[in-house]
Scaffold this active site. Structure first.
Site, short mmCIF file in Angstrom:
data_model
loop_
_atom_site.label_atom_id
_atom_site.label_comp_id
_atom_site.label_asym_id
_atom_site.label_seq_id
_atom_site.Cartn_x
_atom_site.Cartn_y
_atom_site.Cartn_z
N SER A 1 18.69 -10.55 -27.20
CA SER A 1 17.87 -9.75 -26.29
C SER A 1 16.62 -9.26 -26.99
O SER A 1 16.70 -8.51 -27.97
CB SER A 1 18.67 -8.56 -25.76
OG SER A 1 17.83 -7.67 -25.06
N HIS B 1 17.22 -13.56 -23.96
CA HIS B 1 17.62 -12.61 -22.93
C HIS B 1 16.49 -11.61 -22.72
O HIS B 1 16.04 -10.96 -23.67
CB HIS B 1 18.91 -11.89 -23.34
CG HIS B 1 19.54 -11.12 -22.22
ND1 HIS B 1 20.23 -11.72 -21.19
CD2 HIS B 1 19.58 -9.79 -21.98
CE1 HIS B 1 20.67 -10.80 -20.36
NE2 HIS B 1 20.28 -9.61 -20.81
N ASP C 1 15.51 -8.32 -20.90
CA ASP C 1 16.00 -7.12 -20.23
C ASP C 1 14.84 -6.36 -19.60
O ASP C 1 13.98 -5.83 -20.31
CB ASP C 1 16.71 -6.20 -21.22
CG ASP C 1 18.11 -6.67 -21.57
OD1 ASP C 1 18.87 -6.96 -20.63
OD2 ASP C 1 18.44 -6.75 -22.76
N MET D 1 13.73 -3.20 -17.27
CA MET D 1 14.18 -1.89 -16.77
C MET D 1 13.02 -1.17 -16.10
O MET D 1 11.89 -1.22 -16.60
CB MET D 1 14.71 -1.04 -17.92
CG MET D 1 15.79 -1.70 -18.75
SD MET D 1 16.29 -0.59 -20.10
CE MET D 1 17.36 -1.69 -21.03
N HIS E 1 17.20 -10.65 -16.95
CA HIS E 1 18.16 -9.65 -16.45
C HIS E 1 17.37 -8.50 -15.84
O HIS E 1 16.80 -7.68 -16.56
CB HIS E 1 19.03 -9.18 -17.62
CG HIS E 1 20.00 -8.11 -17.27
ND1 HIS E 1 20.69 -7.39 -18.24
CD2 HIS E 1 20.43 -7.61 -16.08
CE1 HIS E 1 21.48 -6.51 -17.65
NE2 HIS E 1 21.33 -6.61 -16.35
N MET F 1 17.17 -5.16 -14.29
CA MET F 1 17.82 -3.85 -14.07
C MET F 1 16.83 -2.98 -13.31
O MET F 1 16.30 -1.99 -13.82
CB MET F 1 18.21 -3.23 -15.41
CG MET F 1 19.35 -3.95 -16.09
SD MET F 1 19.69 -3.34 -17.75
CE MET F 1 18.53 -4.36 -18.68
N MET G 1 28.43 -6.24 -17.70
CA MET G 1 27.91 -5.27 -18.64
C MET G 1 29.06 -4.64 -19.42
O MET G 1 30.04 -4.18 -18.83
CB MET G 1 27.12 -4.19 -17.91
CG MET G 1 25.85 -4.67 -17.23
SD MET G 1 24.67 -5.42 -18.38
CE MET G 1 24.32 -4.04 -19.49
N GLY H 1 20.68 0.51 -19.58
CA GLY H 1 19.55 1.42 -19.68
C GLY H 1 19.05 1.65 -21.08
O GLY H 1 17.90 2.03 -21.28
N GLY I 1 21.53 -0.77 -28.19
CA GLY I 1 22.22 -0.18 -29.32
C GLY I 1 23.45 0.63 -28.99
O GLY I 1 23.95 1.38 -29.84
N ASP J 1 27.05 -8.51 -21.90
CA ASP J 1 25.85 -7.86 -22.45
C ASP J 1 26.17 -6.41 -22.78
O ASP J 1 26.55 -5.63 -21.89
CB ASP J 1 24.72 -7.93 -21.41
CG ASP J 1 23.43 -7.30 -21.91
OD1 ASP J 1 23.36 -6.91 -23.08
OD2 ASP J 1 22.48 -7.23 -21.09
#
Length: 217
Positions: free
Chosen positions: A7, A32, A34, A36, A65, A67, A136, A141, A144, A174
């Site tokens: 990611s 990947h 991500d 948001m 992905h 979100m 998930m 959100g 880490g 993920d």
């Protein structure tokens, strides 16, 4: 066959192209992406412009992905020659079947995502229409976070459903995946593992990527 999708949320954005080159050298299978929006999840990451900045700089396919709320309004923005999957959250889509068909009409493989607390039952009537299901293993959100072990039971149940129905969608996971638990997730039935800080946080990104892949050689 196990696939690794690092990611870029965890990458150094001042060296994004160079770091993507490192994961490609290490044998990564997908990038990947991500995305948001600060509404569906409590954080803002980046948009299609950042992803498209990698066009022509990598041969790796994009695993997008989303979100975000109202993903249908933004699907076209993430379609490139590199885009293989676009994943949308069941929780964010009022008409999930319509969204799946929209993605496929764009020439991209549709995938659906479930948060840790969302039941597999929400997918009962769309599993035959998707190319991938992303589970998930953290609450989305933030990067880490620690892996939620109970999601392994969810993976096993989804793999069982896939077998019983004779379907061929891939299972992706993920959140919190690292070298210590990646074998557990693949043993449970995962085909594609997303890893962020476990890859890009390493001192030697090429070696860390190879370490993941070498577990399956």
């Amino acid at each position: 066959m196990f696939k690794l999708a690092p990611s870029i949320l965890s990458a150094d954005f001042s060296q994004l192209a160079q770091q993507v080159e490192l994961i490609e050298k290490g044998g990564a299978d997908l990038i990947h992406v991500d995305v948001m929006d600060g509404h569906f999840v409590p954080n803002i990451s980046y948009g299609a412009v950042v992803m498209k900045s990698l066009n022509g700089k990598t041969s790796l396919p994009y695993d997008v992905h989303l979100m975000i709320e109202n993903p249908d309004a933004y699907l076209e923005d993430f379609v490139t020659d590199n885009t293989e999957y676009i994943s949308v959250h069941v929780e964010a889509c009022r008409h999930i079947n319509r969204t799946i068909q929209h993605i496929r009409s764009l020439g991209v493989k549709p995938a659906v995502v479930l948060n840790p607390g969302t039941s597999l039952a929400t997918l009962d009537w769309v599993l035959a229409d998707v190319d991938m299901v992303l589970l998930m293993s953290v609450n989305p959100g933030f990067g880490g976070q620690k892996f939620i072990p109970s999601v392994l039971d969810k993976v096993r149940e989804l793999a069982k459903i896939r077998e019983e129905r004779g379907l061929d969608f891939l299972i992706e996971i993920d959140g919190g995946v690292n070298l210590d638990n990646v074998k557990d997730v693949t043993d449970a039935g995962v085909d594609i593992a997303v890893a962020g800080s476990a890859v890009f946080g390493a001192e030697d990104i090429v070696k860390r990527t190879k370490d993941f892949k070498d577990l399956y050689r």
